[in-house]
Design a protein around this motif. Structure first.
Motif, PDB file in Angstrom:
ATOM      1  N   LEU A  21       8.678  -5.665 -10.380  1.00 18.21           N
ATOM      2  CA  LEU A  21       8.003  -5.037  -9.243  1.00 18.21           C
ATOM      3  C   LEU A  21       8.370  -5.699  -7.922  1.00 18.21           C
ATOM      4  CD1 LEU A  21       4.456  -4.524 -10.777  1.00 18.21           C
ATOM      5  CD2 LEU A  21       6.422  -3.000 -10.815  1.00 18.21           C
ATOM      6  N   GLN A  22       9.521  -6.343  -7.881  1.00 14.26           N
ATOM      7  CA  GLN A  22       9.951  -7.057  -6.684  1.00 14.26           C
ATOM      8  C   GLN A  22       9.914  -6.159  -5.449  1.00 14.26           C
ATOM      9  OE1 GLN A  22      10.940 -10.292  -6.340  1.00 14.26           O
ATOM     10  NE2 GLN A  22      11.548 -10.126  -4.190  1.00 14.26           N
ATOM     11  N   ALA A  23      10.534  -4.986  -5.538  1.00  3.43           N
ATOM     12  CA  ALA A  23      10.611  -4.091  -4.381  1.00  3.43           C
ATOM     13  C   ALA A  23       9.245  -3.536  -4.008  1.00  3.43           C
ATOM     14  CB  ALA A  23      11.583  -2.950  -4.663  1.00  3.43           C
ATOM     15  N   ILE A  24       8.413  -3.247  -5.004  1.00  2.00           N
ATOM     16  CA  ILE A  24       7.092  -2.678  -4.736  1.00  2.00           C
ATOM     17  C   ILE A  24       6.153  -3.723  -4.146  1.00  2.00           C
ATOM     18  CG2 ILE A  24       5.031  -1.717  -5.841  1.00  2.00           C
ATOM     19  CD1 ILE A  24       6.872  -0.238  -7.759  1.00  2.00           C
ATOM     20  N   SER A  25       6.194  -4.934  -4.671  1.00  3.91           N
ATOM     21  CA  SER A  25       5.279  -5.981  -4.215  1.00  3.91           C
ATOM     22  C   SER A  25       5.690  -6.580  -2.876  1.00  3.91           C
ATOM     23  CB  SER A  25       5.197  -7.096  -5.261  1.00  3.91           C
ATOM     24  OG  SER A  25       4.654  -6.618  -6.464  1.00  3.91           O
ATOM     25  N   PHE A  49       0.838  -1.200   0.000  1.00  3.01           N
ATOM     26  CA  PHE A  49       0.000   0.000   0.000  1.00  3.01           C
ATOM     27  C   PHE A  49       0.876   1.254   0.000  1.00  3.01           C
ATOM     28  CE2 PHE A  49      -2.534   3.292   2.110  1.00  3.01           C
ATOM     29  CZ  PHE A  49      -3.769   3.179   1.495  1.00  3.01           C
ATOM     30  N   SER A  50       1.848   1.301   0.905  1.00  5.71           N
ATOM     31  CA  SER A  50       2.757   2.450   0.973  1.00  5.71           C
ATOM     32  C   SER A  50       3.568   2.578  -0.309  1.00  5.71           C
ATOM     33  CB  SER A  50       3.708   2.314   2.170  1.00  5.71           C
ATOM     34  OG  SER A  50       3.040   2.472   3.396  1.00  5.71           O
ATOM     35  N   ASN A  51       4.051   1.452  -0.819  1.00  7.63           N
ATOM     36  CA  ASN A  51       4.874   1.469  -2.028  1.00  7.63           C
ATOM     37  C   ASN A  51       4.128   2.039  -3.225  1.00  7.63           C
ATOM     38  OD1 ASN A  51       7.737   0.294  -2.262  1.00  7.63           O
ATOM     39  ND2 ASN A  51       6.796  -1.076  -0.766  1.00  7.63           N
ATOM     40  N   PHE A  84      12.051   7.717  -2.675  1.00  3.46           N
ATOM     41  CA  PHE A  84      11.773   8.055  -4.070  1.00  3.46           C
ATOM     42  C   PHE A  84      11.845   6.749  -4.849  1.00  3.46           C
ATOM     43  CE2 PHE A  84      12.603   9.999  -8.239  1.00  3.46           C
ATOM     44  CZ  PHE A  84      11.856  11.176  -8.184  1.00  3.46           C
ATOM     45  N   THR A  85      10.759   6.333  -5.481  1.00  4.95           N
ATOM     46  CA  THR A  85      10.729   5.038  -6.164  1.00  4.95           C
ATOM     47  C   THR A  85      11.797   4.952  -7.249  1.00  4.95           C
ATOM     48  OG1 THR A  85       8.353   4.806  -5.776  1.00  4.95           O
ATOM     49  CG2 THR A  85       9.313   3.448  -7.512  1.00  4.95           C
ATOM     50  N   ASP A  86      12.497   3.824  -7.278  1.00  5.88           N
ATOM     51  CA  ASP A  86      13.486   3.570  -8.321  1.00  5.88           C
ATOM     52  C   ASP A  86      12.748   3.163  -9.593  1.00  5.88           C
ATOM     53  OD1 ASP A  86      15.581   2.887  -9.928  1.00  5.88           O
ATOM     54  OD2 ASP A  86      16.258   1.178  -8.728  1.00  5.88           O
ATOM     55  N   ASN A  97      16.297  -0.960   0.562  1.00  6.65           N
ATOM     56  CA  ASN A  97      17.213  -0.241  -0.327  1.00  6.65           C
ATOM     57  C   ASN A  97      16.406   0.740  -1.168  1.00  6.65           C
ATOM     58  OD1 ASN A  97      19.571  -1.673   0.477  1.00  6.65           O
ATOM     59  ND2 ASN A  97      18.922  -3.405  -0.783  1.00  6.65           N
ATOM     60  N   ILE A  98      15.823   1.713  -0.497  1.00  5.55           N
ATOM     61  CA  ILE A  98      14.994   2.683  -1.205  1.00  5.55           C
ATOM     62  C   ILE A  98      15.863   3.835  -1.677  1.00  5.55           C
ATOM     63  CG2 ILE A  98      12.911   2.081   0.070  1.00  5.55           C
ATOM     64  CD1 ILE A  98      13.345   4.523   1.803  1.00  5.55           C
TER      65      ILE A  98
END
Length: 337
Positions: free
Chosen positions: A325-329, A272-274, A317-319, A334-335
Motif C-alpha cells: 500500500l505504499q502508493a495509497i498510504s 483520503f483521496s487515495n 485509476f488505482t493500480d 505515477n498514477i
C-alpha cells in the motif's frame, strides 16, 4: 495471527469511534475467512498481554517489520489474546498488504444506518440544487461522461481540496525531498484544472470537500469556470448535519459523499483521496472496466496535482496489481488510468 489456507486471517480490536461508523457484525459476515474484528469484552483472558516492541530509526525496515509479524504467529506469542504494540516507530502493517487484499477489506465496510442516512441527505441536497439550477434555464444537457444511472438524478463533481496551511507546509517539504513539483496545488490551480475536465455540463454542482478551518474563507468558492456551481458544507445548507459530530464522523460523511459523486477530483498524495479512488476503481472493475485512459467511464476520478489532457487533471485509476500500500498510504505521481 494465523493462516487459513492461502488467506490471511486477522483478529483486530476496533475502537469505539470505528464502531460508530461501520457495522460490526456485517463486516465479519462479509469478510468471513479473510479478516475478522473482535470485541475486547469477548476475550477470555485480558490480564496478560504480550508486549511487541517496534524498532525505531532507519534500521527498522519493512522486511524486519514483516519478519516480526511472522514470529507473532508462533509460540509463545500466539498463546496471548492481547498484544500491546510499544515503541516509537509506527506499525508498518500497510506495507505488507497487496492492494487487492486491502480493497477486499473495504468491500466489507458498511456504514451504520445513521451515518449512511446523513450522507444521503447531503447527496440529495447537492443533486437538488443542481436540478433547480437547470430548471431555471430550461437547459437539459446530455452528458455521456458524467451520466448517472437515473436520468432524474443531476450529476455532481466532488473535489477534495487540500490547501490548508498544515498540508501546504507538509507537501512543500515532501516536494523538496522527492525532487518533484507535482504534490502541492494552489486553490487557483485546482479550480483551473477542474474547469478543464471534458464533458462537464452547464450548471454542474461542484461539492468542495474542505477542512472546517476553510469554511469561513469565501475565496474557495470564487474563480470557478462559468457554469460550474461550487458549494461547501455551509453554503450547501448542511452544516447542521456535520457540526453535531466529531472529526472522524464528519470525515466519514464527506468520504461517502465523495464516493457517490459522478466524478471525483483529489490529490494523489492524500490518503483520503487515495482510498476514495481505490473504492471507485473497485466499483468500475466490477462493471468490467479495467482502465480509464482514452475512454469515457462512469465514476471517473482525477488527480488535480498532476496535469492531464487539455489542461485538466490527470485521470486516476488505482493500480490493483501493487504488492503493497505504499502508493495509497504515502502517495505517488505515477498514477495509472
Amino acid at each position: 495471527m494465523t493462516d487459513s489456507g492461502s488467506v490471511q486471517l486477522l483478529t483486530i480490536q476496533l475502537n469505539k469511534s470505528c464502531k460508530r461508523v461501520f457495522q460490526f457484525e456485517r463486516f465479519n459476515s462479509l469478510c468471513n475467512g479473510f479478516v475478522q474484528v473482535g470485541r475486547y469484552s469477548d476475550l477470555s483472558n485480558r490480564t496478560g498481554a504480550f508486549e511487541l516492541p517496534k524498532g525505531s530509526g532507519r534500521k527498522w525496515t519493512v522486511e524486519r517489520d514483516l519478519n516480526q509479524l511472522k514470529e507473532c504467529r508462533e509460540d509463545p506469542t500466539d498463546g496471548f489474546e492481547v498484544i500491546r504494540i510499544v515503541g516509537k516507530n509506527p506499525f508498518l502493517w500497510h506495507d505488507h498488504w497487496p492492494v487487492k487484499d486491502y480493497a477486499k477489506v473495504f468491500e466489507c465496510l458498511v456504514l451504520v444506518d445513521e451515518i449512511a442516512e446523513e450522507a444521503e441527505k447531503v447527496v440529495y441536497k447537492i443533486r437538488e440544487l443542481g436540478s433547480k439550477a437547470r430548471r431555471k434555464t430550461d437547459v437539459l444537457e446530455k452528458n455521456e461522461t458524467l451520466k448517472d444511472s437515473s436520468s432524474q438524478l443531476t450529476p455532481f463533481v466532488a473535489v477534495h481540496m487540500r490547501i490548508e496551511k498544515d498540508w501546504m507546509i507538509h507537501c512543500k517539504k515532501l516536494e523538496q525531498r522527492s525532487n518533484t513539483s507535482q504534490i502541492c496545488s494552489s486553490k487557483e490551480e485546482i479550480v483551473e484544472r477542474v474547469g478543464h475536465i471534458g464533458g462537464l455540463g452547464y450548471h454542474t454542482v461542484v461539492y468542495v470537500a474542505v477542512a472546517d478551518s476553510l469554511l469561513e474563507d469565501p475565496s474557495i468558492l470564487s474563480g470557478w469556470k462559468e457554469g460550474l456551481l461550487p458549494f461547501e458544507k455551509k453554503k450547501l445548507g448542511v452544516w447542521d448535519i456535520y457540526k453535531k459530530y466529531p472529526y472522524l464522523i464528519k470525515s466519514a460523511i464527506d468520504y461517502e459523499v465523495c464516493l457517490r459523486a459522478d466524478a471525483f477530483v483529489g490529490n494523489s498524495f492524500s490518503t483520503f483521496s487515495n482510498l476514495i479512488v481505490l473504492e471507485r476503481t473497485q466499483r468500475m472493475i466490477r462493471m468490467g472496466v479495467t482502465r480509464s485512459c482514452g475512454v469515457d467511464v462512469r465514476w471517473p476520478s482525477y488527480a488535480y496535482n498532476i496535469l492531464g489532457e487539455a489542461g485538466g487533471p490527470q485521470k486516476w485509476f488505482t493500480d490493483m496489481s501493487g504488492s503493497s500500500l505504499q502508493a495509497i498510504s504515502y502517495g505517488s505521481n505515477n498514477i495509472s488510468c
